[in-house]
Design an enzyme around this catalytic site. Structure first.
Site, short mmCIF file in Angstrom:
data_model
loop_
_atom_site.label_atom_id
_atom_site.label_comp_id
_atom_site.label_asym_id
_atom_site.label_seq_id
_atom_site.Cartn_x
_atom_site.Cartn_y
_atom_site.Cartn_z
N ASP A 1 -8.98 29.44 17.09
CA ASP A 1 -8.36 30.45 17.58
C ASP A 1 -9.08 31.81 17.45
N CYS B 1 2.13 19.50 35.92
CA CYS B 1 3.23 19.21 35.53
C CYS B 1 3.94 18.93 36.66
N CYS C 1 7.84 20.05 37.85
CA CYS C 1 8.66 20.67 36.95
C CYS C 1 8.35 22.12 36.40
N CYS D 1 9.81 25.56 32.16
CA CYS D 1 9.26 26.58 31.14
C CYS D 1 9.42 28.08 31.86
N CYS E 1 12.11 30.58 30.30
CA CYS E 1 11.66 31.67 29.64
C CYS E 1 12.91 33.10 29.59
N CYS F 1 6.07 38.52 27.11
CA CYS F 1 6.13 37.16 26.45
C CYS F 1 6.63 37.60 24.67
N CYS G 1 7.58 32.69 19.34
CA CYS G 1 8.84 32.16 20.39
C CYS G 1 8.39 30.82 20.97
N CYS H 1 9.82 21.90 27.11
CA CYS H 1 8.69 20.96 28.16
C CYS H 1 9.23 19.32 27.85
C1 B12 Z 1 -4.48 35.55 23.52
C2 B12 Z 1 -3.51 34.46 22.88
C3 B12 Z 1 -2.13 34.37 22.98
C4 B12 Z 1 -1.35 35.61 23.77
C5 B12 Z 1 -1.61 35.33 25.43
C6 B12 Z 1 -0.92 33.71 25.73
C7 B12 Z 1 -1.62 33.38 27.08
N1 B12 Z 1 -0.79 32.35 27.66
O1 B12 Z 1 -2.72 33.80 27.38
C8 B12 Z 1 -0.01 35.44 23.10
C9 B12 Z 1 0.22 36.48 21.95
C10 B12 Z 1 1.04 35.87 24.07
C11 B12 Z 1 -0.03 34.09 22.64
C12 B12 Z 1 1.07 33.31 22.57
C13 B12 Z 1 1.03 31.93 22.11
N2 B12 Z 1 -0.17 31.20 21.64
CO1 B12 Z 1 -1.83 31.86 21.86
N3 B12 Z 1 -3.70 32.18 21.92
C14 B12 Z 1 -4.33 33.24 22.56
C15 B12 Z 1 -5.79 33.01 22.64
C16 B12 Z 1 -6.42 33.77 21.27
C17 B12 Z 1 -6.31 33.23 23.74
C18 B12 Z 1 -5.91 32.81 25.06
C19 B12 Z 1 -6.46 33.38 26.26
O2 B12 Z 1 -7.66 33.43 26.32
N4 B12 Z 1 -5.50 33.90 27.10
C20 B12 Z 1 -5.96 34.40 28.73
C21 B12 Z 1 -5.31 33.94 29.77
C22 B12 Z 1 -6.05 34.10 30.95
O3 B12 Z 1 -5.00 32.55 29.68
P1 B12 Z 1 -4.47 31.57 30.70
O4 B12 Z 1 -3.58 32.20 31.83
O5 B12 Z 1 -3.82 30.37 30.01
O6 B12 Z 1 -5.88 31.00 31.51
C23 B12 Z 1 -6.76 30.39 30.62
C24 B12 Z 1 -6.86 28.74 30.36
O7 B12 Z 1 -5.28 28.35 30.62
C25 B12 Z 1 -7.64 28.41 31.45
N5 B12 Z 1 -6.93 27.84 32.60
C26 B12 Z 1 -5.88 28.07 33.40
N6 B12 Z 1 -5.66 27.32 34.54
C27 B12 Z 1 -6.84 26.75 34.71
C28 B12 Z 1 -7.17 25.89 35.69
C29 B12 Z 1 -8.47 25.25 35.78
C30 B12 Z 1 -8.89 24.33 36.79
C31 B12 Z 1 -9.25 25.47 34.55
C32 B12 Z 1 -10.70 25.02 34.50
C33 B12 Z 1 -9.10 26.40 33.60
C34 B12 Z 1 -7.71 26.84 33.60
O8 B12 Z 1 -8.47 29.25 31.81
C35 B12 Z 1 -8.08 30.63 31.47
C36 B12 Z 1 -8.94 31.26 30.68
O9 B12 Z 1 -9.39 30.65 29.38
C37 B12 Z 1 -5.82 31.47 22.23
C38 B12 Z 1 -6.88 31.23 21.38
C39 B12 Z 1 -8.28 30.85 22.25
N7 B12 Z 1 -9.48 31.34 21.84
O10 B12 Z 1 -8.26 30.37 23.21
C40 B12 Z 1 -4.40 31.27 21.62
C41 B12 Z 1 -3.79 30.01 21.83
C42 B12 Z 1 -3.73 29.68 23.56
N8 B12 Z 1 -2.41 30.01 21.15
C43 B12 Z 1 -1.93 29.04 20.75
C44 B12 Z 1 -0.58 29.11 20.43
C45 B12 Z 1 -0.08 27.64 19.80
C46 B12 Z 1 0.50 30.07 21.02
C47 B12 Z 1 2.02 30.05 20.78
C48 B12 Z 1 2.78 28.71 21.20
C49 B12 Z 1 2.58 30.71 19.59
C50 B12 Z 1 3.98 30.96 19.35
N9 B12 Z 1 4.88 29.90 19.34
O11 B12 Z 1 4.31 32.00 19.40
C51 B12 Z 1 2.27 30.93 21.88
C52 B12 Z 1 2.50 30.50 23.36
C53 B12 Z 1 2.97 31.34 24.55
C54 B12 Z 1 2.27 31.06 25.78
N10 B12 Z 1 3.04 30.38 26.38
O12 B12 Z 1 1.18 31.32 26.16
C55 B12 Z 1 -2.66 27.83 20.98
C56 B12 Z 1 -2.41 26.91 21.89
C57 B12 Z 1 -2.53 25.62 21.73
C58 B12 Z 1 -2.41 24.65 23.03
N11 B12 Z 1 -1.85 23.28 22.68
O13 B12 Z 1 -2.62 25.18 24.02
C59 B12 Z 1 -4.36 28.34 20.91
C60 B12 Z 1 -5.32 27.54 21.92
C61 B12 Z 1 -4.66 28.77 19.64
C62 B12 Z 1 -5.20 27.51 18.99
N12 B12 Z 1 -6.53 27.55 18.60
O14 B12 Z 1 -4.55 26.47 18.74
N13 B12 Z 1 -1.37 33.34 22.35
#
Ligand code: B12
Length: 351
Positions: A131, A185, A188, A191, A195, A211, A238, A245
């Site tokens: 994390d 997904c 579907c 989510c 939300c 969020c 949340c 899901c």
């Molecule tokens: C910042 C952060 C948050 C932020 C922003 C969330 C977000 N969606 O980005 C906030 C505070 C809102 C948050 C909330 C939550 N979080 Co959080 N968070 C993080 C953190 C520190 C960084 C995430 C990040 O880089 N976001 C940036 C944006 C741009 O991400 P994105 O849109 O999803 O796109 C990324 C990837 O999905 C990927 N991607 C997307 N599409 C595609 C397509 C292809 C082809 C490829 C290759 C890649 C790719 O590339 C992008 C860059 O990484 C990570 C830990 C980490 N170091 O990764 C934990 C993490 C994602 N969080 C986690 C959790 C558990 C949560 C919550 C469930 C907690 C809760 N219940 O309150 C919620 C879920 C809300 C949600 N739907 O996201 C877990 C998720 C575990 C999992 N199974 O995925 C992580 C991984 C922490 C961990 N080590 O377990 N979080």
């Protein structure tokens, strides 16, 4: 048995629920998505994400000789139990029900490291991460074959749904990478539709500024007026987009007791009791071993005011009126809002 198979066996023996290997190579698509998201300001007040790119570069400079990443998943799902008994309570996201997962997982990573080290030569290192390091953990997990990235942006495992914590060991040991997981997904969109604040965009990215997890944990200032009612009874985090899901339906309960309600504050917080914590020091002490410590006293009381306003019970009025004199102007402002919401409800009942 190859060393890769042996490591996977050791990971399972140590209690990790999923394990895969990938290469420490940048994934351009993930880099681009992240940069765009941040440039559009969708990270809100999470200033630490602004240095992510720089921090990631210096991290990989430090580990320039790394050859593999071992990605580990931990099932943290446990069943919800309601303990409100007539108290005014606010819901806590499942990831925060038990002991602080950073600590719990770090201890298990150390154990695993020691076990692997006994089987390889002294020159091999294993840098743990969960994390807090500037890594794209969901992308790494997808690349290592643990699952695919769902529309709510969680890593979805066919076996564990969205309820896996992710962690890694970065190593200079050469391990054959697993095949990236291909999945989606499909049509579907539960989510996106469910939300409460419409934070999930059609493109499958989260606008953190909307969020509820962000607003109640990471956001340090006022909660925007138009979002307060939509927060409902979430006082910390949340789970709406995870709970709806379809992969959640088959979810197995975790065997890591440290991550369940028994080891922490559980599924709900007594909102009125939260106001008994008078100083930041007491707050830190109370929540020291819980993920709830991520929110400061004033953030948590701000959230409690929002939920109390939404619950609309006049039993909260005496405490909220006292909170108008709280040392924190943030708490005062949200208490004022909650009082006006409750009085609005009372007036509507009388009409
Ligand atoms: C910042 C952060 C948050 C932020 C922003 C969330 C977000 N969606 O980005 C906030 C505070 C809102 C948050 C909330 C939550 N979080 Co959080 N968070 C993080 C953190 C520190 C960084 C995430 C990040 O880089 N976001 C940036 C944006 C741009 O991400 P994105 O849109 O999803 O796109 C990324 C990837 O999905 C990927 N991607 C997307 N599409 C595609 C397509 C292809 C082809 C490829 C290759 C890649 C790719 O590339 C992008 C860059 O990484 C990570 C830990 C980490 N170091 O990764 C934990 C993490 C994602 N969080 C986690 C959790 C558990 C949560 C919550 C469930 C907690 C809760 N219940 O309150 C919620 C879920 C809300 C949600 N739907 O996201 C877990 C998720 C575990 C999992 N199974 O995925 C992580 C991984 C922490 C961990 N080590 O377990 N979080």
């Amino acid at each position: 048995m190859t060393i890769k198979e042996r490591i996977k066996a050791l990971a399972h023996e140590t209690g990790f629920h999923a394990c895969g290997m990938t290469l420490p190579q940048p994934v351009q698509e993930a880099e681009d998505i992240f940069r765009q998201w941040q440039e559009q300001g969708k990270h809100g007040e999470m200033a630490y994400l602004e240095q992510y790119e720089e921090r990631r570069q210096s991290f990989w400079k430090r580990f320039s000789d790394a050859k593999s990443i071992i990605v580990l998943g931990i099932n943290y799902f446990s069943k919800s139990e309601t303990k409100s008994n007539g108290y005014l309570t606010g819901r806590v996201a499942r990831y925060a029900w038990g002991r602080d997962y950073h600590k719990v997982i770090s201890e298990k990573l150390e154990l695993l490291k020691e076990k692997i080290k006994r089987e390889v030569n002294d020159e091999v290192y294993f840098e743990p991460a969960t994390d807090t390091k500037p890594l794209f953990e969901r992308t790494l997990a997808q690349q290592a074959g643990l699952g695919f990235i769902g529309k709510q942006t969680q890593l979805l495992s066919l076996q564990f749904g969205p309820w896996l914590f992710l962690s890694e060991l970065i190593t200079n040991l050469k391990l054959e990478p697993d095949q990236p997981f291909q999945g989606s997904c499909g049509t579907c969109r539960l989510c996106i539709d469910e939300c409460p604040t419409h934070a999930i965009e059609e493109t499958g990215h989260v606008d953190a500024r909307k969020c509820i997890a962000y607003l109640t944990i990471e956001h340090k200032t006022e909660i925007p007026m138009e979002l307060r009612e939509k927060i409902g009874n979430w006082v910390f985090g949340c789970d709406e987009c995870l709970t709806v899901c379809p992969y959640t339906a088959k979810q197995k309960e975790t065997d890591w007791k440290e991550l369940t309600s028994e080891a922490g504050f559980g599924t709900e917080l007594d909102l009125l009791q939260l106001f008994e914590t008078k100083s930041n020091r007491d707050h830190k002490k109370k929540f020291a071993h819980s993920p709830i410590s991520r929110a400061s006293r004033k953030q948590l009381l701000r959230n409690a005011c929002v939920v109390l306003g939404n619950l609309g019970s006049d039993a909260a009025l005496p405490i909220l009126e006292k909170a108008l004199d709280d040392p924190s102007p943030l708490v005062q402002d949200h208490a004022r809002w909650a009082i006006s919401q409750i009085k609005k409800v009372a007036k509507n009942v009388l009409l």
